[in-house]
Scaffold this motif. Structure first.
Motif, PDB file in Angstrom:
ATOM      1  N   GLY A  15      19.927  56.294  27.831  1.00  0.00           N
ATOM      2  CA  GLY A  15      19.821  55.113  26.988  1.00  0.00           C
ATOM      3  C   GLY A  15      19.922  55.528  25.540  1.00  0.00           C
ATOM      4  O   GLY A  15      20.224  56.687  25.219  1.00  0.00           O
ATOM      5  N   GLY A  16      19.669  54.582  24.657  1.00  0.00           N
ATOM      6  CA  GLY A  16      19.670  54.878  23.238  1.00  0.00           C
ATOM      7  C   GLY A  16      21.010  55.386  22.755  1.00  0.00           C
ATOM      8  O   GLY A  16      21.141  55.998  21.708  1.00  0.00           O
ATOM      9  N   GLY A  33       6.903  49.104  34.012  1.00  0.00           N
ATOM     10  CA  GLY A  33       7.174  48.595  32.665  1.00  0.00           C
ATOM     11  C   GLY A  33       5.937  47.913  32.137  1.00  0.00           C
ATOM     12  O   GLY A  33       5.193  48.445  31.325  1.00  0.00           O
ATOM     13  N   VAL A  43      12.412  49.992  32.538  1.00  0.00           N
ATOM     14  CA  VAL A  43      13.482  50.330  31.603  1.00  0.00           C
ATOM     15  C   VAL A  43      13.638  51.845  31.638  1.00  0.00           C
ATOM     16  O   VAL A  43      12.707  52.550  32.023  1.00  0.00           O
ATOM     17  N   PRO A  44      14.803  52.338  31.251  1.00  0.00           N
ATOM     18  CA  PRO A  44      15.020  53.780  31.278  1.00  0.00           C
ATOM     19  C   PRO A  44      13.940  54.520  30.512  1.00  0.00           C
ATOM     20  O   PRO A  44      13.427  54.025  29.510  1.00  0.00           O
ATOM     21  N   GLY A  46      14.125  56.806  28.547  1.00  0.00           N
ATOM     22  CA  GLY A  46      14.498  56.998  27.147  1.00  0.00           C
ATOM     23  C   GLY A  46      13.975  55.878  26.267  1.00  0.00           C
ATOM     24  O   GLY A  46      13.590  56.089  25.119  1.00  0.00           O
ATOM     25  N   THR A  47      13.920  54.666  26.829  1.00  0.00           N
ATOM     26  CA  THR A  47      13.490  53.521  26.035  1.00  0.00           C
ATOM     27  C   THR A  47      12.045  53.680  25.593  1.00  0.00           C
ATOM     28  O   THR A  47      11.689  53.337  24.475  1.00  0.00           O
ATOM     29  N   TYR A  48      11.217  54.239  26.489  1.00  0.00           N
ATOM     30  CA  TYR A  48       9.825  54.443  26.094  1.00  0.00           C
ATOM     31  C   TYR A  48       9.756  55.412  24.913  1.00  0.00           C
ATOM     32  O   TYR A  48       8.980  55.228  23.978  1.00  0.00           O
ATOM     33  N   THR A  50      12.154  55.869  22.661  1.00  0.00           N
ATOM     34  CA  THR A  50      12.589  55.110  21.481  1.00  0.00           C
ATOM     35  C   THR A  50      11.415  54.321  20.919  1.00  0.00           C
ATOM     36  O   THR A  50      11.095  54.391  19.732  1.00  0.00           O
ATOM     37  N   GLY A  51      10.737  53.590  21.811  1.00  0.00           N
ATOM     38  CA  GLY A  51       9.622  52.770  21.360  1.00  0.00           C
ATOM     39  C   GLY A  51       8.578  53.608  20.647  1.00  0.00           C
ATOM     40  O   GLY A  51       8.113  53.259  19.553  1.00  0.00           O
ATOM     41  N   MET A  54       9.623  54.625  17.215  1.00  0.00           N
ATOM     42  CA  MET A  54       9.514  53.498  16.286  1.00  0.00           C
ATOM     43  C   MET A  54       8.064  53.337  15.829  1.00  0.00           C
ATOM     44  O   MET A  54       7.772  53.163  14.652  1.00  0.00           O
TER      45      MET A  54
END
Ligand code: HEA
Ligand code: HEA
Ligand code: CUA
Ligand SMILES: [Cu+2]
Lengths: 222, 278, 596
Positions: A15-16, A33, A43-44, A46-48, A50-51, A54
């Protein structure tokens, strides 16, 4: 900018991916999730990450603001009295670093499937985390004993502000660590994906770095 | 519908432009030497933005009317944009904006980058909830030290002067009106006793916040005109209203004082009277 | 196409919640949360409008008996006559509600929550639980703020900018500066946390959950706007949070971050404070404050671009330029905060630097305006209500934006700062342009959100009242500002140059315009709720639009794409493509495009 038919890009599991478009839910099977109803809304991993990154950006901005406040406030003031940092802070620093190392060991152990080491070092990380907060608390009581309180002087205000804000963020991290300790069996047996550990580790290591930064700031500026 | 929109936008545009152009609501006459340049910069901006305003609004109105769906199945112009156009209006806007900005630089510089000339008359202005008090150094040209703990509105010691102990304070004159001689350069040092305030005299084109803990100097020179105007017909000529423009509490709306511009002679006499009534 | 098959077969067990609480209150469904934000904004805006009406009333008839007000607030309006301080309290709450709880909720968290995941082809936001948390945090902030109405000395009176030390020294500074101000800070701090959670969710979702083929340069401009807004929010709200913490410590912790030495209030010398810097608050606040105003407008810009392209039946003019422009606005937005402080005693050199940056930020805004006009040019305009509000947005943004260019120049700002010229400026851009973006979005997405169409006739009547009305309210403010009419004055009776018919009569005109315009909002309200239950059923794609939300039923099923995973082949704005069989091509249609 002509639009011509282009075959969809292959999924990117991590992801990302910026240019190539989304990841088409590369890893749907991964669960957890949020909340019961969303059992499978995974979600993948990778999304965690990313979060989490952030969230760290926001935290950086928060402490950047505090820092600039300190610089401005000290800059134009005649009422600034330096305070001596309680030595225990350096001891605490060591503890926090140790906790971070322990967590890293445990994370790697999980990856390589060495269950025992994973659990032991995870517990160690959590306990050391608590110890750090305890140590900070001692630091505050020591200062208070010397009659240095929040409102005593701008320098002491900033000391309590920065260490306090950092401690609040650590509490969050410690909570996460104990959640992992509680979930350790599922994690070890692969029922739960290791991403929870990875994300917590990112946060925890960052809290380390943040503390080192704060310590430097406090030593050079107060 | 399209026509209606076009007309309404056109009317709004024309009426707005007319009211600005006809100066129906406008600045009061300027009475300071730097004011003319300020007004000029405003007019310049008004003309430039006015042109853009008219072009943009009427363009919008015209397009909405011209390209409305007449149900004739006309083909639209299939275009994703045009880079030359983009860069043209980008540079155009950039030049326009920055150019305008640089023109304003001189004026701003004149107002702020250079301090007052040595001979300027120094006056202190103190803002407080919800009044203004001005302090003149008196014959010795010295402002006496202030003692915050002695400040007391009830006993009229607004600055906290100790006229017994401090020699310099003895002849300090404290007034509720800002009296100045016409044509002389004045330096006003602004200070606040409690919260933030702001010092604004429309006719002087002078506007500066008061920041608690700071002493902020401003300087200006009045033109001869200053004797022939006033903030309001009901006021004698040479009298202008000083208003507070930073929210400072419930009395913000009534925190007002007068600026009294006088001939040199009148000013000296006025100062005498003030000194007498200390 | 094989792609598609594989995906539609993907096992799917993303089941809808059962039970009222899980479904409507603590829901994890981005569509429900989006609506929750929307209705929170609606509630806030109507409180805000009522306050503004009371304000306009008091401004022109300061001694009038306002019915009911006496009962609602015995202290604030004894016998129905508003006290000067109560006016300031209402003004503070009006500004706070409108900026935070209206413009930072509905355009971003409301529509964004509802539409963004669908336009990305995702079945929900990345972190549903976090999403729910951010709404409920925001809601708590809202409740705390309104609570100030019901405490003894009422809401704070220090304005939405809460300048220190007025906001820091406590009750001594005036009524409302006690508990009221403290609650205000707490409310804002809570709001910051909620916004931060929301922002990181938006960014993660947009970066990671895009459907196959939906490259960044195929994303609808709405998605771009929401992404950039989220980034701005992430960077700026953290700073406001920091400022709030410091201010709270000054009030309750006895610190002196903002309170200088020798502050004397009502003949009492504050001995427990020293050395604080009031300017520090202004810098921290505006470092957040200016990005905040772009947080308020960017989603509106996205919606406007989207709708103008759709109803012009024409690709958006300069898609890439629009992205660059929005990014530039976001980027420069962090370097111009000082333009609120030209006269604050900040170094004049710094002031000038800020001025240059501020003028520079007009350039990307200019680009956007030109591109909107470019999109209309040569189109076939369908003047639906949504379209009317979008072109209304352009008109208002131009007017309000241009008045910003006056304020951006220190020498011109000298006579306009803190006058109604500023009030007129930001009401045109923020007070209504951004609001028009919300109206447009409402009429555009209502069919998708509620499965029914809104009434176009009522919609157009409401548009005309509002469009003409707001110009009548806010354009004259510019004239009065030039004449030196100071803002935040409870009454104009104490200053000679204000207490003249020349000034007051225009205020009376503005007040009547405000009453009518505010009243006209009831038309919108009626339309909204009537259509929700009685409006005609909406088809899947009533506007013949191209983006993914129009490929699924109205309203969408719980998991949006019923387990399928759309694949995107086109940019978002393929209208009027020569040689295509329809005058629009859905993003997920494999049909070839000749292009130009
Ligand atoms: C949505 C909200 C929003 C937006 C988008 C803007 C946009 C801008 N604002 Fe505004 N502003 C506010 C909300 C907003 N503002 C608020 C709330 C305040 C007051 C806060 C308070 O004190 O309470 C404020 C106050 C404020 C000040 C401080 C005034 C003072 O207190 O003395 C200044 C000064 O520089 C300023 C400038 C600008 C500029 C230059 C823009 C620019 O971004 C505008 C750019 C747009 C255009 C330029 C028009 C469109 C372009 C064209 C038509 C192209 C062609 C034009 C040319 C080629 C010239 N604003
Ligand atoms: C979004 C921002 C916003 C909006 C919409 C408004 C709307 C209005 N405002 Fe306000 N106002 C501010 C933001 C806003 N204001 C701010 C920030 C201040 C500064 C406060 C301070 O100084 O501290 C201020 C201050 C302010 C003043 C100056 C007070 C003073 O300086 O003394 C006045 C005076 O007339 C005023 C009047 C009005 C009026 C008559 C309306 C309206 O009644 C006009 C009619 C209403 C509309 C056109 C809106 C309708 C919108 C909807 C119905 C939304 C629908 C909802 C969804 C789609 C979810 N406002
Ligand atoms: Cu003093 Cu407003
Ligand atoms: Cu700004």
């Amino acid at each position: 900018m002509a639009t011509v038919l282009t075959p969809p890009k292959p999924a990117t599991p991590s992801g990302g991916d910026f240019s190539g478009g989304g990841n088409g839910f590369g890893s749907r099977e991964f669960g957890g999730g949020g909340g019961p109803e969303h059992q499978s809304w995974g979600v993948p991993a990778g999304t965690y990450r990313t979060g989490m990154w952030m969230a760290l950006v926001a935290i950086v901005m928060l402490f950047a603001a505090f820092t600039s406040a300190l610089v401005v406030r000290k800059g134009g003031s005649r009422d600034w009295m330096p305070i001596a940092l309680p030595p225990i802070l350096y001891f605490n620093t060591v503890i926090l670093l140790a906790s971070s190392v322990a967590l890293e060991i445990s994370r790697r152990a999980l990856a390589t499937g060495t269950v025992r080491r994973f659990k032991v070092s995870l517990n160690a990380a959590a306990i050391l985390g608590v110890a750090f907060i305890g140590g900070q608390f001692i630091a505050w009581t020591q200062l208070a004993a010397h009659g240095v309180f929040l409102a005593t002087n701008p320098s002491s205000s900033f000391f309590y502000l920065l260490t306090g804000a950092h401690a609040v963020h650590l509490l969050g991290g410690v909570t996460a660590l104990f959640y992992l300790v509680w979930r350790a069996p599922q994690l070890a047996s692969g029922l739960k994906k290791p991403v929870a550990v990875d994300v917590t580790a990112i946060y925890w290591h960052f809290m380390d770095g943040l503390w080192i930064y704060l310590l430097l700031l406090l030593t050079v500026r107060l | 519908m399209a026509l209606a929109f076009a007309l309404v936008v056109a009317i709004i545009t024309v009426v707005s432009v007319y009211i600005f152009a006809a100066h129906i609501w406008w600045f009061p006459p300027n009475i300071s030497t730097h004011g003319a340049a300020v007004d000029h910069q405003f007019t310049l901006t008004l003309i430039m933005c006015g042109v853009v305003f008219v072009l943009a609004q009427l363009g919008l109105a015209w397009f909405v009317y011209k390209y409305r769906d007449k149900g004739d199945g006309r083909k639209v112009i299939y275009s994703h944009g045009n880079n030359t156009l983009e860069s043209t209006w980008t540079t155009a806007a950039a030049i326009l904006f920055i150019g305008l900005n640089l023109m304003g630089y001189r004026i701003w510089a004149a107002m702020h980058f250079t301090g007052p000339a040595p001979g300027a008359i120094r006056i202190q202005a103190q803002g407080q909830q919800f009044a203004w008090y001005f302090r003149y150094p008196g014959p010795d040209g010295q402002f006496g030290p202030t003692h915050p703990e002695q400040v007391s509105d009830s006993s009229g010691n607004f600055y906290g002067l100790d006229r017994e102990k401090d020699a310099a304070s003895k002849d300090d004159i404290i007034t509720a009106t800002l009296g100045i001689p016409v044509g002389k350069e004045i330096e006003v040092v602004l200070r606040s006793k409690d919260v933030g305030h702001s010092f604004f005299v429309r006719e002087l084109r002078v506007h500066q916040d008061l920041v608690p803990g700071l002493e902020i100097p401003i300087h200006f020179t009045t033109t001869g005109d200053a004797l022939n105007h006033s903030s309001d017909p009901k006021l004698p000529n040479g009298t202008y209203e000083i208003v507070c423009t930073q929210l400072c509490g419930l009395g913000h709306y009534k925190m007002r004082a007068f600026l009294k511009v006088m001939t040199e002679a009148d000013y000296e006499k006025w100062l005498q009277d003030q000194a007498a009534s200390q | 196409m094989a792609e598609m098959q594989v995906h539609s077969e993907a096992v799917h067990h993303h089941t809808a919640p059962t039970g009222f609480i899980r479904k409507y209150i603590f829901s994890l469904d981005h569509k429900v949360i989006g609506k929750q934000y929307y209705f929170l904004a609606l509630a806030s805006v109507f409180v805000g409008i009522v306050l503004s009406v009371l304000m306009r009333w008091h401004l022109v008839w300061p001694d009038a008996h306002i019915p009911l007000l006496g009962m609602l607030s015995p202290n604030g309006a004894p016998g129905g006559v508003m006290t000067p301080e109560y006016y300031l309290s209402l003004m503070t709450l009006h500004g706070t509600l409108m900026v935070f709880f209206v413009l930072t909720t509905a355009p971003q968290s409301g529509f964004g929550n509802y539409v963004l995941p669908i336009q990305l082809g995702a079945e929900d936001m990345a972190f549903p639980t976090l999403n729910m948390l951010s709404f409920w945090t925001t809601f708590v902030g809202f409740v705390v703020l309104l609570a100030t109405f019901f405490i003894a000395d009422g809401p704070p009176l220090s304005g939405w900018t809460a300048y220190a030390p007025l906001s820091a020294v406590g009750p001594a500074a005036g009524p409302g500066e006690g508990l009221g101000q403290t609650l205000w800070i707490i409310s804002i701090a809570i709001f910051c946390v909620g916004s931060l959670l929301g922002a990181l969710n938006f960014i993660a979702t947009t970066l990671d959950l895009r459907a196959k083929g939906l490259t960044l340069t195929r994303m609808p401009l709405t998605v771009w706007a929401w992404l950039l807004t989220a980034i701005l929010a992430l960077l700026s709200f953290a700073v406001l949070l920091a400022a709030g913490v410091l201010l709270l410590l000054d009030r309750v912790g006895g610190t002196s971050f903002f309170i200088p030495a020798n502050t004397i209030l009502s003949d009492r010398l504050l001995t427990n404070h020293s050395g604080g810097s009031p300017l520090l608050w202004q810098h921290l606040f505006w470092f957040f404050g200016h990005p905040e105003v772009y947080i308020a407008i960017l989603p509106g810009m996205g919606v406007t671009s989207h709708i103008i392209s759709t109803f012009s039946r024409k690709p958006i003019f300069g898609y890439k330029a629009m992205i660059y422009a929005m990014s530039a606005i976001g980027f420069f937005g962090f370097m111009v905060w000082g333009h609120h402080m030209f006269l604050s005693g900040m170094s004049p050199y710094t002031g000038f630097a800020f001025s240059v940056m501020t003028m520079a930020i007009g350039v990307p805004s200019a680009i956007k305006t030109f591109n909107w006009l470019g999109t209309l040019w040569g189109g076939r305009l369908r003047l639906t209500t949504a379209m009317l509000f979008s072109i209304g947005f352009v008109s208002l943004f131009v007017s309000g934006g241009l008045s910003g260019l006056f304020l951006a120049q220190p020498p011109v700002d000298v006579n306009l700062h803190a006058t109604y010229f500023v009030v007129g400026h930001f009401h045109l851009v923020m007070g209504v342009a951004a609001i028009f973006g919300m109206f447009a979005g409402t009429f555009f997405w209502f069919p998708k959100m509620f499965g029914r169409m809104m009434n176009e006739t009522l919609g157009k009547i409401h548009f005309w009242f509002t469009f003409v009305g707001v110009y009548c309210i806010f354009m004259p403010m510019h004239f009065l500002g030039v004449a030196g009419n100071v803002r935040r004055y409870s009454r104009f009776t104490e200053v000679n140059f204000l207490n003249t018919p020349h000034v007051i009569d225009l205020h009376i005109f503005m007040s009547w315009a405000a009453f009518i315009t505010a009243g006209a909002q009831l038309i919108f309200l009626v339309n909204l709720f009537w259509s929700m239950f009685k409006g005609e059923k909406a088809s899947e794609n009533p506007w013949e639009s191209t983006t993914l939300e129009w490929t699924i039923p109205s309203p969408p099923p719980f998991d949006n794409f019923a387990g399928k995973h759309p694949v995107v082949y086109h940019g978002a704005y393929e209208y009027g493509v020569p040689g295509a069989e329809k005058d629009y091509i859905m993003q997920d249609s494999p049909e070839k495009v000749s292009g130009t």
